[in-house]
Design a protein around this motif. Structure first.
Motif, short mmCIF file in Angstrom:
data_model
loop_
_atom_site.label_atom_id
_atom_site.label_comp_id
_atom_site.label_asym_id
_atom_site.label_seq_id
_atom_site.Cartn_x
_atom_site.Cartn_y
_atom_site.Cartn_z
N TRP A 1 0.86 -1.18 0.00
CA TRP A 1 0.00 0.00 0.00
C TRP A 1 0.89 1.24 0.00
N PHE A 2 0.55 2.17 -0.86
CA PHE A 2 1.16 3.50 -0.87
C PHE A 2 0.03 4.50 -0.68
N GLN B 1 -1.02 8.96 -1.09
CA GLN B 1 -0.64 10.30 -1.53
C GLN B 1 -1.66 11.30 -1.01
N ALA B 2 -1.17 12.24 -0.24
CA ALA B 2 -2.01 13.31 0.28
C ALA B 2 -1.95 14.49 -0.67
N PRO B 3 -2.96 15.35 -0.64
CA PRO B 3 -2.98 16.51 -1.54
C PRO B 3 -1.72 17.37 -1.37
N GLY B 4 -1.07 17.67 -2.47
CA GLY B 4 0.10 18.52 -2.44
C GLY B 4 1.36 17.87 -1.91
N LYS B 5 1.29 16.56 -1.69
CA LYS B 5 2.46 15.86 -1.15
C LYS B 5 2.91 14.74 -2.08
N GLU B 6 4.13 14.30 -1.86
CA GLU B 6 4.65 13.19 -2.64
C GLU B 6 3.98 11.88 -2.22
N ARG B 7 3.94 10.97 -3.16
CA ARG B 7 3.47 9.63 -2.85
C ARG B 7 4.42 8.99 -1.84
N GLU B 8 3.89 8.24 -0.88
CA GLU B 8 4.75 7.62 0.11
C GLU B 8 4.35 6.18 0.39
N PHE B 9 5.32 5.42 0.76
CA PHE B 9 5.14 4.02 1.13
C PHE B 9 4.39 3.93 2.45
N VAL B 10 3.50 2.93 2.56
CA VAL B 10 2.77 2.70 3.81
C VAL B 10 3.13 1.34 4.41
N ALA B 11 2.90 0.28 3.64
CA ALA B 11 3.15 -1.07 4.16
C ALA B 11 3.27 -2.03 3.00
N SER B 12 4.05 -3.10 3.20
CA SER B 12 4.20 -4.11 2.16
C SER B 12 4.26 -5.49 2.79
N ILE B 13 3.92 -6.50 1.98
CA ILE B 13 3.88 -7.87 2.47
C ILE B 13 4.30 -8.81 1.37
N SER B 14 5.11 -9.80 1.73
CA SER B 14 5.53 -10.81 0.76
C SER B 14 4.41 -11.80 0.53
N TRP B 15 4.60 -12.65 -0.50
CA TRP B 15 3.59 -13.67 -0.78
C TRP B 15 3.41 -14.60 0.42
N SER B 16 4.52 -14.94 1.07
CA SER B 16 4.47 -15.85 2.21
C SER B 16 3.85 -15.20 3.45
N GLY B 17 3.88 -13.87 3.48
CA GLY B 17 3.43 -13.17 4.67
C GLY B 17 4.48 -13.08 5.74
N ARG B 18 5.64 -13.68 5.50
CA ARG B 18 6.68 -13.69 6.52
C ARG B 18 7.47 -12.39 6.55
N ARG B 19 7.49 -11.68 5.45
CA ARG B 19 8.23 -10.41 5.42
C ARG B 19 7.23 -9.27 5.26
N ALA C 1 -5.39 10.70 2.93
CA ALA C 1 -4.72 10.52 1.65
C ALA C 1 -5.55 9.58 0.78
N VAL C 2 -5.15 9.49 -0.47
CA VAL C 2 -5.66 8.42 -1.33
C VAL C 2 -4.71 7.24 -1.16
N TYR C 3 -5.27 6.09 -0.86
CA TYR C 3 -4.48 4.89 -0.63
C TYR C 3 -4.53 3.99 -1.87
N TYR C 4 -3.34 3.59 -2.31
CA TYR C 4 -3.20 2.79 -3.52
C TYR C 4 -2.68 1.40 -3.20
N CYS C 5 -3.33 0.41 -3.77
CA CYS C 5 -2.86 -0.96 -3.72
C CYS C 5 -1.93 -1.19 -4.91
N VAL C 6 -0.80 -1.84 -4.66
CA VAL C 6 0.16 -2.09 -5.73
C VAL C 6 0.63 -3.53 -5.70
N LEU C 7 1.08 -4.01 -6.85
CA LEU C 7 1.47 -5.42 -6.96
C LEU C 7 2.66 -5.57 -7.91
N ASP C 8 3.59 -6.44 -7.50
CA ASP C 8 4.72 -6.81 -8.33
C ASP C 8 4.53 -8.28 -8.68
N ALA C 9 4.26 -8.55 -9.96
CA ALA C 9 3.93 -9.91 -10.39
C ALA C 9 5.12 -10.68 -10.93
#
Length: 127
Positions: free
Chosen positions: A35-36, A38-56, A91-99
């Motif tokens: 999840w990333f 972006q608030a109005p007038g601000k740069e996009r920022e990282f929020v949280a990430s999770i591996s496929w396994s959930g371990r990281r 902010a607007v929260y974006y879901c992202v994926l690396d396939a």
């Protein structure tokens, strides 16, 4: 083309809770999701990430201890539970994926590592 559809979010008072969820069309093994925001007038920022396994799992310092990321590889969803919300979480929260099938424990905090982005869902926290 992978589609990511966010849901949830909305309006909450400071100190309250909200959750956002993301439904993915990707069926790739080992994908990483994050999840990333972006608030109005601000740069996009990282929020949280999770591996496929959930371990990281990684969290931004600003949300650590308040937000929890989780995923369900059967339902192809990733959720973000947000507690003790603050106005600065608005902010607007974006879901992202690396396939690009890396390892089961791979994930990243870098926006450029993610190929696919959802359209975003608004989270607004009032003081």
């Amino acid at each position: 083309q992978v589609q990511l559809v966010e849901s949830g979010g909305g309006l909450a008072q400071a100190g309250g809770s909200l959750s956002v969820s993301c439904q993915s069309s990707d069926r790739t093994f080992n994908n990483a999701m994050s999840w990333f925001r972006q608030a109005p007038g601000k740069e996009r920022e990282f929020v949280a990430s999770i591996s496929w396994s959930g371990r990281r799992i990684y969290y931004a310092d600003s949300v650590k201890g308040r937000f929890t990321i989780s995923r369900d590889n059967v339902k192809y969803t990733v959720d973000l539970q947000m507690n003790n919300l603050k106005p600065e979480d608005t902010a607007v929260y974006y879901c992202v994926l690396d396939a690009r099938s890396r390892t089961v424990d791979y994930t990243s905090r870098v926006a450029d590592d993610y190929e696919f982005w959802g359209h975003g869902t608004q989270v607004t926290v009032s003081s």
